[in-house]
Design a protein around this motif. Sequence first.
Motif, PDB file in Angstrom:
ATOM      1  N   VAL A  19       0.837  -1.203   0.000  1.00 14.90           N
ATOM      2  CA  VAL A  19       0.000   0.000   0.000  1.00 14.90           C
ATOM      3  C   VAL A  19       0.877   1.260   0.000  1.00 14.90           C
ATOM      4  O   VAL A  19       0.633   2.221   0.737  1.00 14.90           O
ATOM      5  CB  VAL A  19      -0.967   0.016   1.209  1.00 14.90           C
ATOM      6  N   GLY A  20       1.968   1.221  -0.780  1.00 14.37           N
ATOM      7  CA  GLY A  20       2.827   2.382  -0.928  1.00 14.37           C
ATOM      8  C   GLY A  20       3.855   2.565   0.166  1.00 14.37           C
ATOM      9  O   GLY A  20       4.719   3.443   0.062  1.00 14.37           O
ATOM     10  N   GLU A  21       3.808   1.769   1.222  1.00 11.37           N
ATOM     11  CA  GLU A  21       4.785   1.869   2.301  1.00 11.37           C
ATOM     12  C   GLU A  21       5.878   0.819   2.120  1.00 11.37           C
ATOM     13  O   GLU A  21       5.602  -0.304   1.672  1.00 11.37           O
ATOM     14  CB  GLU A  21       4.114   1.660   3.659  1.00 11.37           C
ATOM     15  N   THR A  22       7.099   1.180   2.487  1.00 13.86           N
ATOM     16  CA  THR A  22       8.203   0.232   2.414  1.00 13.86           C
ATOM     17  C   THR A  22       8.064  -0.777   3.546  1.00 13.86           C
ATOM     18  O   THR A  22       8.183  -0.434   4.723  1.00 13.86           O
ATOM     19  CB  THR A  22       9.558   0.947   2.518  1.00 13.86           C
ATOM     20  N   ALA A  23       7.815  -2.019   3.172  1.00 12.19           N
ATOM     21  CA  ALA A  23       7.556  -3.066   4.159  1.00 12.19           C
ATOM     22  C   ALA A  23       8.760  -3.966   4.372  1.00 12.19           C
ATOM     23  O   ALA A  23       8.936  -4.520   5.467  1.00 12.19           O
ATOM     24  CB  ALA A  23       6.361  -3.913   3.722  1.00 12.19           C
ATOM     25  N   ALA A  24       9.606  -4.137   3.349  1.00 10.67           N
ATOM     26  CA  ALA A  24      10.719  -5.078   3.462  1.00 10.67           C
ATOM     27  C   ALA A  24      11.736  -4.804   2.372  1.00 10.67           C
ATOM     28  O   ALA A  24      11.456  -4.105   1.384  1.00 10.67           O
ATOM     29  CB  ALA A  24      10.217  -6.522   3.359  1.00 10.67           C
ATOM     30  N   ILE A  25      12.915  -5.362   2.543  1.00  5.16           N
ATOM     31  CA  ILE A  25      13.928  -5.399   1.503  1.00  5.16           C
ATOM     32  C   ILE A  25      14.378  -6.851   1.371  1.00  5.16           C
ATOM     33  O   ILE A  25      14.281  -7.639   2.321  1.00  5.16           O
ATOM     34  CB  ILE A  25      15.142  -4.508   1.832  1.00  5.16           C
ATOM     35  N   THR A  26      14.862  -7.185   0.205  1.00  6.75           N
ATOM     36  CA  THR A  26      15.360  -8.547   0.007  1.00  6.75           C
ATOM     37  C   THR A  26      16.508  -8.533  -0.989  1.00  6.75           C
ATOM     38  O   THR A  26      16.552  -7.668  -1.881  1.00  6.75           O
ATOM     39  CB  THR A  26      14.234  -9.486  -0.484  1.00  6.75           C
ATOM     40  N   VAL A  27      17.438  -9.466  -0.826  1.00  6.70           N
ATOM     41  CA  VAL A  27      18.619  -9.555  -1.685  1.00  6.70           C
ATOM     42  C   VAL A  27      18.790 -11.004  -2.138  1.00  6.70           C
ATOM     43  O   VAL A  27      18.856 -11.920  -1.310  1.00  6.70           O
ATOM     44  CB  VAL A  27      19.897  -9.095  -0.952  1.00  6.70           C
ATOM     45  N   ASP A  85      27.209 -18.188 -13.143  1.00  4.69           N
ATOM     46  CA  ASP A  85      26.627 -18.001 -14.470  1.00  4.69           C
ATOM     47  C   ASP A  85      25.180 -18.499 -14.530  1.00  4.69           C
ATOM     48  O   ASP A  85      24.748 -19.099 -15.517  1.00  4.69           O
ATOM     49  CB  ASP A  85      27.464 -18.701 -15.540  1.00  4.69           C
ATOM     50  N   GLY A  86      24.444 -18.244 -13.460  1.00  2.00           N
ATOM     51  CA  GLY A  86      23.028 -18.574 -13.458  1.00  2.00           C
ATOM     52  C   GLY A  86      22.693 -19.977 -13.021  1.00  2.00           C
ATOM     53  O   GLY A  86      21.517 -20.356 -13.010  1.00  2.00           O
ATOM     54  N   GLU A  87      23.690 -20.770 -12.652  1.00  3.07           N
ATOM     55  CA  GLU A  87      23.416 -22.150 -12.225  1.00  3.07           C
ATOM     56  C   GLU A  87      22.646 -22.193 -10.916  1.00  3.07           C
ATOM     57  O   GLU A  87      21.897 -23.136 -10.652  1.00  3.07           O
ATOM     58  CB  GLU A  87      24.730 -22.927 -12.075  1.00  3.07           C
ATOM     59  N   ALA A  88      22.815 -21.175 -10.071  1.00  5.18           N
ATOM     60  CA  ALA A  88      22.173 -21.198  -8.762  1.00  5.18           C
ATOM     61  C   ALA A  88      21.821 -19.783  -8.333  1.00  5.18           C
ATOM     62  O   ALA A  88      22.406 -18.805  -8.796  1.00  5.18           O
ATOM     63  CB  ALA A  88      23.094 -21.850  -7.734  1.00  5.18           C
ATOM     64  N   ILE A  89      20.838 -19.694  -7.441  1.00  8.82           N
ATOM     65  CA  ILE A  89      20.434 -18.424  -6.854  1.00  8.82           C
ATOM     66  C   ILE A  89      20.603 -18.525  -5.345  1.00  8.82           C
ATOM     67  O   ILE A  89      20.106 -19.463  -4.712  1.00  8.82           O
ATOM     68  CB  ILE A  89      18.980 -18.076  -7.186  1.00  8.82           C
ATOM     69  N   LEU A  90      21.307 -17.552  -4.775  1.00 12.95           N
ATOM     70  CA  LEU A  90      21.503 -17.496  -3.330  1.00 12.95           C
ATOM     71  C   LEU A  90      20.535 -16.484  -2.736  1.00 12.95           C
ATOM     72  O   LEU A  90      20.502 -15.327  -3.134  1.00 12.95           O
ATOM     73  CB  LEU A  90      22.938 -17.084  -2.997  1.00 12.95           C
ATOM     74  N   PHE A  91      19.725 -16.947  -1.787  1.00  9.91           N
ATOM     75  CA  PHE A  91      18.878 -16.041  -1.009  1.00  9.91           C
ATOM     76  C   PHE A  91      19.752 -15.463   0.087  1.00  9.91           C
ATOM     77  O   PHE A  91      20.081 -16.135   1.057  1.00  9.91           O
ATOM     78  CB  PHE A  91      17.692 -16.809  -0.425  1.00  9.91           C
ATOM     79  N   LYS A  92      20.169 -14.197  -0.082  1.00  7.83           N
ATOM     80  CA  LYS A  92      21.140 -13.587   0.821  1.00  7.83           C
ATOM     81  C   LYS A  92      20.491 -13.071   2.096  1.00  7.83           C
ATOM     82  O   LYS A  92      20.945 -13.378   3.198  1.00  7.83           O
ATOM     83  CB  LYS A  92      21.861 -12.444   0.098  1.00  7.83           C
TER      84      LYS A  92
END
Length: 267
Positions: A61-69, A75-82
């Motif tokens: 609703v227009g408010e900053t609720a969270a950030i994520t990285v 080379d795209g083999e894996a994604i790390l949830f930082k």
Amino acid sequence: MTGTDDQEFQIRVREVTYDDYETVMTIASPHTFRDGFDYLPAKFQHYVDDPYTFFYIIEDVGETAAITVFTCKDDGEAILFKTMRNHPKWVGNGFSKAARQPVLHSMAPYFIKRAKVSKMFYTVADEGRKDVLKHVRAEPSTTFQCKMNVMYFRCDLATLHQQLVGDLDGMGSLPALSPVQLDNMNKLLQSDFSSTVLSKSEGFVFVDWDPYKLNESNIKRFVEWGHHILVDSGKPAAKSLSFGGSYMTPRGRVYHIDVHSTDEVLC
């Protein structure tokens, strides 16, 4: 977007820019996270600039609720949830779960453009962070493995230096350590090194909490980032690989030392 307990969310995901620094720091709580030793202020610019990092602000609703990285590895083999940090107002109401699909949808254009699907999604978390483990366990088909030991210590730097000098004086029989250069990295990429030193980590090295495959492109990236990389002079192949670096936090400078070795004395 509906959350738990009939909580209604109107979620919007957008990329972080330089102008969002103060907003991110407010959500990140850098003075309390990790007891004041938060890495995010030091790595903010890198996360914004790095084409392999997905750095998002999540609004409700227009408010900053969270950030994520998230970081795209190998080379795209894996994604790390930082990391993900929620504003206190959005903690415990199902917001993180509701935001999962919108965030993944925001990442989709990157993989569509590359025409390549990642094979692995993972995170590295301290076992003491029950909140993180609870969030990760919510992911379907998740398996948990712990393949590294982490030691934290804090002490007076002058005392530590004096102790280290004394310890080194008695280690004359150990093989010499030398910096890794781009022209001698082949010593690290030999198959027998990975099969012995990195066998338990399935070929991954950990550098300041982040896992990477040991390959030429990643070694070049570490050198570009200014990491100190040391390898021993053992024959026919090295028995250890170490990474070091530092960054400033709100409370003081943090030094990270990552040692990969099968020889406890050498370690």
